[in-house]
Design a protein around this motif. Structure first.
Motif, PDB file in Angstrom:
ATOM      1  N   VAL A  45     -10.274   3.897  -5.143  1.00  9.62           N
ATOM      2  CA  VAL A  45      -9.417   3.771  -3.971  1.00  9.62           C
ATOM      3  C   VAL A  45      -9.423   2.330  -3.478  1.00  9.62           C
ATOM      4  CG1 VAL A  45      -8.972   4.557  -1.621  1.00  9.62           C
ATOM      5  CG2 VAL A  45      -9.862   6.162  -3.334  1.00  9.62           C
ATOM      6  N   GLU A  46      -8.236   1.797  -3.277  1.00  8.03           N
ATOM      7  CA  GLU A  46      -8.066   0.443  -2.746  1.00  8.03           C
ATOM      8  C   GLU A  46      -7.243   0.551  -1.460  1.00  8.03           C
ATOM      9  OE1 GLU A  46      -5.228  -3.316  -3.795  1.00  8.03           O
ATOM     10  OE2 GLU A  46      -6.411  -2.501  -5.471  1.00  8.03           O
ATOM     11  N   ASN A  47      -7.859   0.283  -0.327  1.00  4.99           N
ATOM     12  CA  ASN A  47      -7.163   0.374   0.959  1.00  4.99           C
ATOM     13  C   ASN A  47      -6.328  -0.878   1.200  1.00  4.99           C
ATOM     14  OD1 ASN A  47     -10.012   1.889   1.452  1.00  4.99           O
ATOM     15  ND2 ASN A  47      -8.369   2.913   2.535  1.00  4.99           N
ATOM     16  N   ARG A  48      -5.010  -0.677   1.386  1.00  6.60           N
ATOM     17  CA  ARG A  48      -4.107  -1.793   1.669  1.00  6.60           C
ATOM     18  C   ARG A  48      -3.185  -1.416   2.827  1.00  6.60           C
ATOM     19  NH1 ARG A  48      -1.718  -4.978  -3.436  1.00  6.60           N
ATOM     20  NH2 ARG A  48      -1.305  -6.378  -1.695  1.00  6.60           N
ATOM     21  N   PRO A  49      -3.757  -1.318   4.039  1.00  7.01           N
ATOM     22  CA  PRO A  49      -2.941  -0.934   5.195  1.00  7.01           C
ATOM     23  C   PRO A  49      -2.016  -2.075   5.627  1.00  7.01           C
ATOM     24  CG  PRO A  49      -5.142  -1.540   5.910  1.00  7.01           C
ATOM     25  CD  PRO A  49      -5.157  -1.574   4.399  1.00  7.01           C
ATOM     26  N   GLY A  50      -1.025  -1.729   6.427  1.00  6.65           N
ATOM     27  CA  GLY A  50      -0.156  -2.749   6.991  1.00  6.65           C
ATOM     28  C   GLY A  50       1.299  -2.363   6.971  1.00  6.65           C
ATOM     29  N   ALA A  51       2.010  -2.739   8.039  1.00 10.30           N
ATOM     30  CA  ALA A  51       3.461  -2.564   8.149  1.00 10.30           C
ATOM     31  C   ALA A  51       3.889  -1.130   7.867  1.00 10.30           C
ATOM     32  CB  ALA A  51       4.184  -3.532   7.226  1.00 10.30           C
ATOM     33  N   ALA A  52       3.225  -0.189   8.545  1.00 10.57           N
ATOM     34  CA  ALA A  52       3.574   1.237   8.439  1.00 10.57           C
ATOM     35  C   ALA A  52       3.550   1.746   7.005  1.00 10.57           C
ATOM     36  CB  ALA A  52       4.939   1.490   9.070  1.00 10.57           C
ATOM     37  N   GLY A  53       2.611   1.258   6.227  1.00 12.08           N
ATOM     38  CA  GLY A  53       2.454   1.723   4.848  1.00 12.08           C
ATOM     39  C   GLY A  53       3.275   0.981   3.824  1.00 12.08           C
ATOM     40  N   THR A  54       4.141   0.063   4.265  1.00 11.14           N
ATOM     41  CA  THR A  54       5.044  -0.594   3.316  1.00 11.14           C
ATOM     42  C   THR A  54       4.342  -1.612   2.432  1.00 11.14           C
ATOM     43  OG1 THR A  54       5.717  -2.288   4.927  1.00 11.14           O
ATOM     44  CG2 THR A  54       7.006  -0.256   4.854  1.00 11.14           C
ATOM     45  N   VAL A  55       3.216  -2.162   2.887  1.00 11.67           N
ATOM     46  CA  VAL A  55       2.476  -3.129   2.064  1.00 11.67           C
ATOM     47  C   VAL A  55       1.988  -2.453   0.785  1.00 11.67           C
ATOM     48  CG1 VAL A  55       0.419  -4.584   1.938  1.00 11.67           C
ATOM     49  CG2 VAL A  55       1.789  -4.570   4.025  1.00 11.67           C
ATOM     50  N   ALA A  56       1.343  -1.310   0.937  1.00  6.86           N
ATOM     51  CA  ALA A  56       0.832  -0.581  -0.224  1.00  6.86           C
ATOM     52  C   ALA A  56       1.972  -0.040  -1.074  1.00  6.86           C
ATOM     53  CB  ALA A  56      -0.066   0.564   0.232  1.00  6.86           C
ATOM     54  N   ALA A  57       2.996   0.512  -0.424  1.00 10.53           N
ATOM     55  CA  ALA A  57       4.119   1.090  -1.169  1.00 10.53           C
ATOM     56  C   ALA A  57       4.833   0.038  -2.006  1.00 10.53           C
ATOM     57  CB  ALA A  57       5.096   1.748  -0.199  1.00 10.53           C
ATOM     58  N   GLN A  58       5.021  -1.153  -1.463  1.00 10.34           N
ATOM     59  CA  GLN A  58       5.669  -2.218  -2.223  1.00 10.34           C
ATOM     60  C   GLN A  58       4.827  -2.625  -3.427  1.00 10.34           C
ATOM     61  OE1 GLN A  58       6.431  -5.778   0.025  1.00 10.34           O
ATOM     62  NE2 GLN A  58       7.605  -6.742  -1.591  1.00 10.34           N
ATOM     63  N   ALA A  59       3.514  -2.707  -3.224  1.00 10.66           N
ATOM     64  CA  ALA A  59       2.622  -3.088  -4.322  1.00 10.66           C
ATOM     65  C   ALA A  59       2.714  -2.095  -5.472  1.00 10.66           C
ATOM     66  CB  ALA A  59       1.189  -3.193  -3.818  1.00 10.66           C
ATOM     67  N   VAL A  60       2.756  -0.809  -5.152  1.00 11.16           N
ATOM     68  CA  VAL A  60       2.811   0.216  -6.196  1.00 11.16           C
ATOM     69  C   VAL A  60       4.208   0.277  -6.816  1.00 11.16           C
ATOM     70  CG1 VAL A  60       2.580   2.681  -6.685  1.00 11.16           C
ATOM     71  CG2 VAL A  60       0.922   1.524  -5.191  1.00 11.16           C
ATOM     72  N   ALA A  61       5.237   0.113  -6.009  1.00  6.82           N
ATOM     73  CA  ALA A  61       6.602   0.136  -6.542  1.00  6.82           C
ATOM     74  C   ALA A  61       6.804  -0.957  -7.595  1.00  6.82           C
ATOM     75  CB  ALA A  61       7.604  -0.035  -5.400  1.00  6.82           C
ATOM     76  N   ARG A  62       6.075  -2.055  -7.473  1.00  9.02           N
ATOM     77  CA  ARG A  62       6.199  -3.174  -8.402  1.00  9.02           C
ATOM     78  C   ARG A  62       5.142  -3.163  -9.510  1.00  9.02           C
ATOM     79  NH1 ARG A  62       7.419  -8.173  -4.130  1.00  9.02           N
ATOM     80  NH2 ARG A  62       9.463  -7.397  -3.426  1.00  9.02           N
ATOM     81  N   ALA A  63       4.263  -2.161  -9.487  1.00 10.49           N
ATOM     82  CA  ALA A  63       3.184  -2.091 -10.486  1.00 10.49           C
ATOM     83  C   ALA A  63       3.697  -1.531 -11.805  1.00 10.49           C
ATOM     84  CB  ALA A  63       2.053  -1.209  -9.946  1.00 10.49           C
ATOM     85  N   PRO A  64       2.971  -1.790 -12.895  1.00  8.43           N
ATOM     86  CA  PRO A  64       3.354  -1.197 -14.187  1.00  8.43           C
ATOM     87  C   PRO A  64       3.383   0.322 -14.104  1.00  8.43           C
ATOM     88  CG  PRO A  64       1.696  -2.907 -14.495  1.00  8.43           C
ATOM     89  CD  PRO A  64       1.792  -2.676 -13.013  1.00  8.43           C
ATOM     90  N   ALA A  65       4.408   0.910 -14.710  1.00  6.84           N
ATOM     91  CA  ALA A  65       4.592   2.363 -14.650  1.00  6.84           C
ATOM     92  C   ALA A  65       3.865   3.029 -15.818  1.00  6.84           C
ATOM     93  CB  ALA A  65       6.075   2.703 -14.673  1.00  6.84           C
TER      94      ALA A  65
END
Length: 328
Positions: free
Chosen positions: A70-90
């Motif tokens: 688990v890697e906690n990446r809080p911020g901007a109503a969850g968008t920081v983590a969501a953006q990181a995963v959306a751009r990660a290798p699938a």
């Protein structure tokens, strides 16, 4: 809550005799997962989402023989983590653990959202739901929901209720309350939960919408009183607490958590992960942990969770519009 079936025995003998050793076969053939999986949590360590995420990740690691870190990446109503995963290798080695804010953000941020929620993040498994709650400072003069409605109508704009962000489900719950009750209770925004809880328990801001796991420690310590929960049926860990819908018909708000994968992740990985997460959610030990927190887990497929997210996006889009909720 639907009946949750008892889990399969995992001893080698029972598995072999029942043909249940198949889930281990892909690993023997070098299929996913061959290495540790990164789970990016959109929320801070120690919060409800973090606690439940770690319960599931620990169980997945035991089942699949690889770590789910688990890697906690809080911020901007969850968008920081969501953006990181959306751009990660699938490739199945980066997952997102997100919550209710994901279904609010498309209508709240609009074109400013740095990813497309529907296209870029694939629902894998709904890990839990929990009703929202309305808490009050024990010294607050309105002791029940009807008393609060009466007090608020006699004092428009003079009663405060806190949350930790604009557009959060707690904020939306307050706006729904104001709409259905015909009141005007002020929304007081805090940047972090500790300060808001301190001001709630000291009476500076006497009301706060929360969720069941966040409410339990405070009620058990006698620091707050839970006036109502926002689910459709009694909550076992909050005995005697009425449903908000008893006073305001149609009032129902939830918090939820779930696992997501980047778009393009192979379908066989998504199916396997959904199967394993369903198995975790059926484990009696996991059920006991979640129930003790006031969280509800139920079986769900990829399609179930996708449909659920769509309904949640539609609900919050409607509320954001009606309440004119904006982030400037």
């Amino acid at each position: 809550m639907p009946t949750i079936p008892r889990p399969r025995r995992r001893t080698l003998l029972a598995a072999a005799s029942a043909g249940l050793f198949a889930p281990a076969l892909p690993r023997a053939q070098g299929r996913w997962p061959k290495a540790s999986v990164r789970v990016v949590n959109a929320y801070s360590a120690g919060g409800t989402a973090d606690v439940i995420c770690r319960i599931y990740c620990a169980a997945l690691g035991e089942r699949l023989g690889q770590g789910f870190a688990v890697e906690n990446r809080p911020g901007a109503a969850g968008t920081v983590a969501a953006q990181a995963v959306a751009r990660a290798p699938a490739d199945g080695y980066t997952l997102l653990y997100d919550a209710t804010a994901q279904s609010v953000n498309p209508s709240l941020f609009g074109s400013r959202l740095p990813y497309d929620t529907r296209k870029d993040l694939l629902p894998v498994f709904l890990t839990m739901q929990t009703p929202n709650t309305l808490m009050r400072w024990p010294g607050f003069e309105a002791r029940t929901v009807p008393e609060l409605i009466d007090l608020a109508k006699r004092n428009p704009g003079r009663i405060d209720c806190s949350s930790t962000g604009i557009g959060t489900v707690q904020h939306v719950s307050l706006e729904l309350f104001n709409m259905l009750a015909g009141t005007r209770i002020n929304h007081i925004v805090y940047k972090e939960i500790a300060a808001s809880r301190n001001d709630l328990t000291t009476g500076r801001v006497p009301l706060q919408f929360s969720n069941v796991p966040g409410t339990l420690p405070l009620t058990q310590a006698g620091q707050v009183v839970c006036m109502a929960h926002c689910g459709p049926s009694p909550v076992s860990v909050l005995p005697g607490v009425p449903a908000m819908a008893e006073f305001l018909p149609g009032f129902e708000t939830w918090e939820w958590n779930g696992v997501f994968a980047p778009a393009g992740t192979p379908a066989e990985i998504l199916r396997q992960l959904n199967t394993e997460l369903n198995a975790v959610a059926r484990d009696p030990a996991i059920v006991a942990k979640l129930t003790g927190l006031g969280a509800i887990a139920r079986p769900n497929s990829l399609e179930d969770f996708t449909d659920f997210r769509e309904r949640q996006i539609a609900f919050f889009a409607d509320m954001v519009k009606k309440a004119n909720i904006r982030i400037d």
